[in-house]
Design a protein around this motif. Structure first.
Motif, PDB file in Angstrom:
ATOM      1  N   ARG A 294       0.842  -1.193   0.000  1.00 50.41           N
ATOM      2  CA  ARG A 294       0.000   0.000   0.000  1.00 50.41           C
ATOM      3  C   ARG A 294       0.863   1.223   0.000  1.00 50.41           C
ATOM      4  O   ARG A 294       1.996   1.216   0.418  1.00 50.41           O
TER       5      ARG A 294
ATOM      6  N   PHE C  54     -12.143  -3.813  -1.849  1.00 53.31           N
ATOM      7  CA  PHE C  54     -11.097  -4.720  -1.371  1.00 53.31           C
ATOM      8  C   PHE C  54     -11.761  -5.825  -0.586  1.00 53.31           C
ATOM      9  O   PHE C  54     -12.169  -5.618   0.559  1.00 53.31           O
ATOM     10  N   ASN C  79     -11.980   9.325   8.238  1.00 49.70           N
ATOM     11  CA  ASN C  79     -10.973   8.290   8.014  1.00 49.70           C
ATOM     12  C   ASN C  79     -11.589   7.075   7.342  1.00 49.70           C
ATOM     13  O   ASN C  79     -12.683   6.659   7.686  1.00 49.70           O
ATOM     14  N   GLY C  80     -10.855   6.525   6.381  1.00 48.80           N
ATOM     15  CA  GLY C  80     -11.328   5.331   5.696  1.00 48.80           C
ATOM     16  C   GLY C  80     -12.424   5.609   4.685  1.00 48.80           C
ATOM     17  O   GLY C  80     -13.086   4.704   4.208  1.00 48.80           O
ATOM     18  N   ALA C  81     -12.605   6.886   4.335  1.00 53.12           N
ATOM     19  CA  ALA C  81     -13.672   7.226   3.398  1.00 53.12           C
ATOM     20  C   ALA C  81     -13.317   6.844   1.964  1.00 53.12           C
ATOM     21  O   ALA C  81     -14.190   6.737   1.113  1.00 53.12           O
ATOM     22  N   GLY C  82     -12.025   6.644   1.714  1.00 53.76           N
ATOM     23  CA  GLY C  82     -11.623   6.285   0.359  1.00 53.76           C
ATOM     24  C   GLY C  82     -10.917   7.400  -0.387  1.00 53.76           C
ATOM     25  O   GLY C  82     -10.750   7.323  -1.598  1.00 53.76           O
ATOM     26  N   LYS C  83     -10.467   8.394   0.341  1.00 56.55           N
ATOM     27  CA  LYS C  83      -9.824   9.538  -0.320  1.00 56.55           C
ATOM     28  C   LYS C  83      -8.497   9.121  -0.953  1.00 56.55           C
ATOM     29  O   LYS C  83      -8.256   9.382  -2.140  1.00 56.55           O
ATOM     30  N   THR C  84      -7.669   8.475  -0.149  1.00 51.01           N
ATOM     31  CA  THR C  84      -6.382   8.032  -0.680  1.00 51.01           C
ATOM     32  C   THR C  84      -6.587   7.041  -1.816  1.00 51.01           C
ATOM     33  O   THR C  84      -5.882   7.078  -2.829  1.00 51.01           O
ATOM     34  N   THR C  85      -7.582   6.181  -1.649  1.00 52.76           N
ATOM     35  CA  THR C  85      -7.868   5.213  -2.694  1.00 52.76           C
ATOM     36  C   THR C  85      -8.188   5.915  -4.011  1.00 52.76           C
ATOM     37  O   THR C  85      -7.740   5.481  -5.077  1.00 52.76           O
ATOM     38  N   TYR C  94      -3.857   1.745  -8.140  1.00 56.80           N
ATOM     39  CA  TYR C  94      -4.936   0.757  -8.058  1.00 56.80           C
ATOM     40  C   TYR C  94      -5.684   0.761  -9.381  1.00 56.80           C
ATOM     41  O   TYR C  94      -5.878   1.810  -9.976  1.00 56.80           O
ATOM     42  N   GLN C 126       0.428  10.069   1.565  1.00 56.32           N
ATOM     43  CA  GLN C 126       0.015  10.283   2.953  1.00 56.32           C
ATOM     44  C   GLN C 126       1.118   9.823   3.912  1.00 56.32           C
ATOM     45  O   GLN C 126       1.508  10.549   4.808  1.00 56.32           O
ATOM     46  N   HIS C 251      -7.602  17.221   6.307  1.00 50.66           N
ATOM     47  CA  HIS C 251      -8.549  17.097   7.407  1.00 50.66           C
ATOM     48  C   HIS C 251      -8.782  18.429   8.120  1.00 50.66           C
ATOM     49  O   HIS C 251      -9.786  18.603   8.791  1.00 50.66           O
TER      50      HIS C 251
END
Ligand code: ATP
Ligand code: MG
Lengths: 295, 355, 297
Positions: A294, C54, C79-85, C94, C126, C251
């Motif tokens: 990642r 995933f 957090n974990g919303a998928g921004k980095t994704t 990806y 990040q 943020h």
């Protein structure tokens, strides 16, 4: 049909030992994430030590086995304590080079003590002779060897399954940090893993010495077993066993059917070409976990 | 790899060209030139025994520099480097024997053939890394040794092959060892200079980028598949040249000369020398080959001590001592000799102010 | 409008005697500007119906996003919303299971990451992903990689033209170092720098790639107020001076409200809001998702 069956029997016989050696790699890899190339050297040390006790000193077989195992454990503790523990957290190259160095060190020690001569156990270890089952003629040492391999592996797996220490070791396999937080002494587990692995390796060495003769070249089997470990996926006992047997069979088949096409000695070539194929097609083996990276 | 900052206090760059120089102060440049001149000059003073050692040092410095490119710079692991060196030797021999090439034309080929084979075996490296790569290169070693052993019509199998030094050129007879040494030294200096240039230019930075963070490198515009394969290619080119000039000295080559053990020592002494610098590569090669010399020197002594059965003692000596050295260095000083050297240099740089 | 931008550019140039001039020249050289009037209307990035999961977890579901030229877009979300994704999908790291990414009307969904970076979609990470063994300046020159115009043989032989090219690249990199006010540490190995400086070096490496679009993943996370102000200043300067659109995940709502032209909100892989800062701060759905219970009270 007869030939086929014969080949399979032959393949299983050598495959059983590959499986055993592969398991010895897996034991360490699963808990420490280090691939212990040094176990190839342990094969040689095991075979020679056992020969020393059994033939030179004419000790009873049980005592010889115990001495060999004790020496294996001692070597395991020294390797782990002196050369592996300081490497925790180093980049991957360091443990690879160090374990390869240990492999050659053990080879050097064997050369120093036993001068590189090829020896044999004669009648002292497993009974010689051949069993005739139908059209098959099974050398007794190979049959016993196979059975011993499978017994050792079964013993090991049930140890992991049913004992407290085994449970702790399985936790360490999953995650070092979690294990640490659960109050498991991870370093102790690393040590146990090395001891078990070396014990398994010297047993492999004894059996190999019985079949191939006690000599420095036994470490080639350790290298062949690498192909098995990789095929099995590096961190699965079941995978290592299946792959070890498969490599044994593939090797015999290749020698029988390709031997005419390929000149020379192909016992080393076949497993490594197979290894390259695995790396190209399915790098994480049959049962390996694909590690996602990642960003 | 990082820009050389070792220079006396208060020296600054006034332009970008200066910042890119290999030697940042005239003194250092002068010292290096003086050292190289000295290396040439001693050819006329020393006897053939020392010359033979120096030739081996040179050849293995080239080979080790190749491994430095693969492992130290690009971060890829190769357990087959000795085998690629062997491919270089055999390429030289084969082109000379079967196709009648002379030394000069066979030399670049002795680099190119291992380069191509190395790139082929580097292809798995595009998808895998670390341990898996170690396995792949291990396989490369066995495949190559098998091919040399059994492709008898071309390689003579286990009998080995003869190769030839260049004949007389410009009145210099390379059959005389000291002139051949000068040839080898010249090749070494050139190859090391090229490697140094590589490390400070575009591809060299890409290598280090791939080593330090390969997924980030890909996202930052570096084609890592390309880069990794090239690293193997260039490294194996060096190995091939090393084998060719080294084999040229003995005028003979045998497949027994490059075992898996040698490949492991290559990697081990690279770490002893220090990863990621040309100096480290040379230091590693020199330490390794000095120990080799030492272990042949102790043979008569062990023979005297152990009687006639000492034939194994030298081999055992090298296995035990070398592995101990490699292990001790990795455990106690993973950055190798090069790091120690840097500390010494830094104390000079900071003189007269210690901070 | 056109006169306006020129003015801003002029002013910046005066304010900083050093800065990104070389880099801007590189970018402007290859930018086709048929019509200055339309400049800010042009659509540079379009993300269409991106879905990626995933193992059962839907990191992004049917996300659409557009980015216009010269715009500063902030992506926010818990957090974990998928921004980095989302950024990972855009930069090709990806591969999305569904949907496409268009860059200036070229479909880049299946391009490899390095190709995408070469086209000018550059980013920071990040979790800092610098080349730890290289110095700051070398990291930045390593970022120039796709734009260096000689092959490795020229580099090994170090021909005069390779040398000249190296010097030119170094000049551009030094320019970036100056702009980021990192002159003091330019020759320090990045592994030894403080967190804030490493983030800055990463910004420098992204700039070195001559971005057409700059993607910043939490550039100010974990910084103190001073450092945040510095970074915010850099971002605004880059945005105005290079005239490139920037996508920024952040943020810190204060900063976002201050400098963003437009804000997109992600929550559990869904885009739940998109608009100017004022619109977003009034959007009930966003407020409740982002602030949780506290927002509803
Ligand atoms: N490679 C991956 N494998 C498995 N799950 C992943 C992977 N990458 C992301 N995820 C999951 O996708 C979800 C979205 O992750 P993402 O990193 O995009 O969140 P984020 O919005 O950047 O959060 P944060 O503010 O914490 O950075 C998370 O639940 C994460 O665990
Ligand atoms: Mg994130």
């Amino acid at each position: 049909m007869e030939d086929l069956l014969k080949s399979i029997m032959l393949g299983l016989a050598s495959g059983g030992i590959y499986a055993l050696v592969a398991v010895s790699y897996v034991i360490i890899y699963k808990s420490t994430r280090i691939f212990a190339f040094s176990q190839a050297g342990m094969l040689v040390i095991g075979a020679y030590t056992f020969w020393q006790c059994l033939v030179v000193w004419s000790l009873p077989i049980w005592i010889s086995i115990l001495i060999t195992l004790a020496i294996a454990a001692a070597i395991a503790i020294i390797i782990e304590r002196v050369s592996m523990r300081p490497l925790i957290g180093q980049p991957i190259l360091a443990p690879i080079v160090v374990t390869l160095g240990v492999m050659l060190f053990l080879r050097g020690i064997a050369l120093l003590f036993w001068h590189g001569e090829v020896e044999g156990y004669g009648e002292a270890f497993l009974p010689l002779g051949v069993w005739h089952v139908g059209f098959l003629s099974l050398p007794k040492i190979q049959v016993y060897g196979f059975i011993i391999c499978m017994l050792v592996i079964a013993l090991l797996i049930s140890f992991y399954k049913y004992t407290r220490t085994g449970l702790g070791m399985r936790v360490v396999h999953e995650d070092h940090l979690v294990a640490q937080n659960l109050g498991i002494n991870v370093k102790r587990i690393f040590q146990y893993s090395w001891i078990f692995s070396c014990a398994v390796a010297v047993i492999g060495g004894m059996l190999l010495g019985n079949i191939q003769g006690v000599g420095l070249d036994l470490d080639a089997n350790g290298l062949i077993a690498i192909a098995a470990v990789l095929f099995g996926g590096l961190e699965s006992f079941g995978g290592a066993v299946i792959a070890g047997l498969a490599i044994g069979i593939i090797q015999i088949f290749a020698i029988q059917y390709l031997g005419a096409l390929l000149p020379g000695e192909i016992t080393m070539l076949v497993p490594f070409v197979f290894l390259l194929l695995i790396l190209l097609i399915k790098p994480y083996g049959l049962f390996g976990l694909v590690r996602i990276e990642r960003l | 790899m990082t820009i050389n900052v070792d220079r006396p206090c208060g020296t600054f760059d006034s332009n970008y060209y200066q910042a890119m120089e290999i030697f940042r102060t005239p003194l250092r440049k002068f010292l290096m030139i003086a050292f190289i001149v000295l290396l040439y000059a001693i050819a006329f003073i020393l006897d053939d025994y020392i010359i033979s050692i120096l030739i081996v040092f040179c050849a293995f410095s080239i080979g080790m520099t190749g491994l430095q490119i693969i492992t130290g710079y690009a971060g890829q692991i190769s357990l087959g480097h000795a085998a690629f060196m062997g491919v270089g030797m055999y390429t030289m021999a084969v082109f000379q024997e079967h196709l009648g090439f002379n030394f000069w034309f066979a030399l670049p080929l002795a680099g190119l053939v291992p380069m191509i084979i190395g790139m082929l075996f580097g292809v798995p490296a595009v998808r895998i890394k670390g341990l898996y790569l170690a396995f792949a290169s291990l396989a490369a070693h066995f495949v190559i040794v098998y091919a040399i052993n059994n492709w008898r019509s071309v390689t003579n199998g286990t009998d080995g092959m003869y190769l030839h030094r260049p004949g007389v050129l410009l009145g210099i007879d390379f059959m005389i060892d000291k002139y051949y040494y000068i040839l080898v030294l010249t090749v070494t200096v050139i190859m090391i200079y090229f490697a140094k240039n590589l490390s400070r230019t575009r591809l060299g930075r890409a290598f280090v980028a791939v080593r330090d963070n390969d997924i980030a490198a890909e996202v930052m515009g570096i084609n890592i598949a390309h880069t990794k394969v090239l690293a193997f290619g260039i490294g194996c080119f060096y190995a091939g040249i090393a084998g060719a000039v080294g084999g040229g000295y003995y005028e003979y080559v045998n497949v027994e000369w490059f075992t898996l053990t040698d490949s492991i020592w290559y990697l081990g002494f690279l770490v002893v020398g220090g990863l990621g610098s040309i100096f480290g590569a040379i230091a590693g090669a020199v330490v390794w080959k000095s120990l080799d010399e030492l272990s042949t020197l102790v043979t008569p002594i062990t023979e005297a001590l152990l009687g006639g059965m000492a034939f194994y003692a030298s081999a055992a000596f090298s296995l035990v001592i070398y592995s101990l050295i490699v292990i001790v260095v990795l455990v106690l000083e993973p950055r190798g000799i090069n790091h120690r050297w840097q500390i010494i240099k830094r104390s000079y740089r900071l003189h007269p102010f210690p901070y | 409008m056109a006169v306006d931008t020129r003015d801003i550019v002029k002013k910046r140039e005066q304010r900083y005697s050093y800065g990104l001039t070389l880099l801007r020249d590189c970018i402007e050289e290859t930018r086709d500007l048929p019509n200055e009037e339309d400049f800010f209307k042009k659509n540079v990035l379009r993300v269409e119906d991106i879905t990626i999961s995933f193992g059962g977890l839907n990191a992004l579901s049917d996300v659409n996003l557009e980015l216009r030229e010269g715009e500063l877009l902030a992506i926010i979300g818990p957090n974990g919303a998928g921004k980095t994704t989302l950024l990972n999908v855009i930069s090709g790291f990806y591969k999305a299971q569904k949907g496409d990414v268009y860059f200036q009307d070229t479909k880049i969904t299946n391009y490899s990451s390095h190709k995408i970076a070469e086209m000018g979609i550059c980013r920071t990470f990040q979790n800092i992903a610098l080349y730890t063994g290289l110095s700051v300046i070398d990291n930045i020159i390593a970022g120039r990689h796709p734009h260096i115009k000689y092959n490795f043989l020229n580099g090994m032989l170090y021909f005069p033209w390779a040398r000249r090219e190296e010097a030119r690249q170094r000049a551009i990199a030094e320019d970036i170092v100056d702009f980021l006010e990192m002159e003091q540490v330019r020759n320090t190995t990045v592994g030894m720098l403080s967190y804030g400086l490493r983030k800055r070096a990463e910004l420098g490496r992204a700039l070195a790639l001559e971005p057409r679009i700059l993607l910043l993943d939490e550039p100010m996370a974990g910084m103190n107020l001073d450092e945040k102000e510095d970074i915010a200043r850099f971002i605004v300067d880059i945005h105005e001076f290079l005239r490139i659109p920037i996508v920024m995940i952040e943020h810190d709502m204060g900063v976002v409200m201050d400098i963003a032209d437009r804000i997109a909100v992600l929550d559990f892989g869904l885009k739940i809001g998109d608009g100017t800062p004022e619109e977003i701060s009034k959007n009930q759905k966003v407020v409740s998702a982002y602030l949780g219970k506290a927002g509803e009270q």
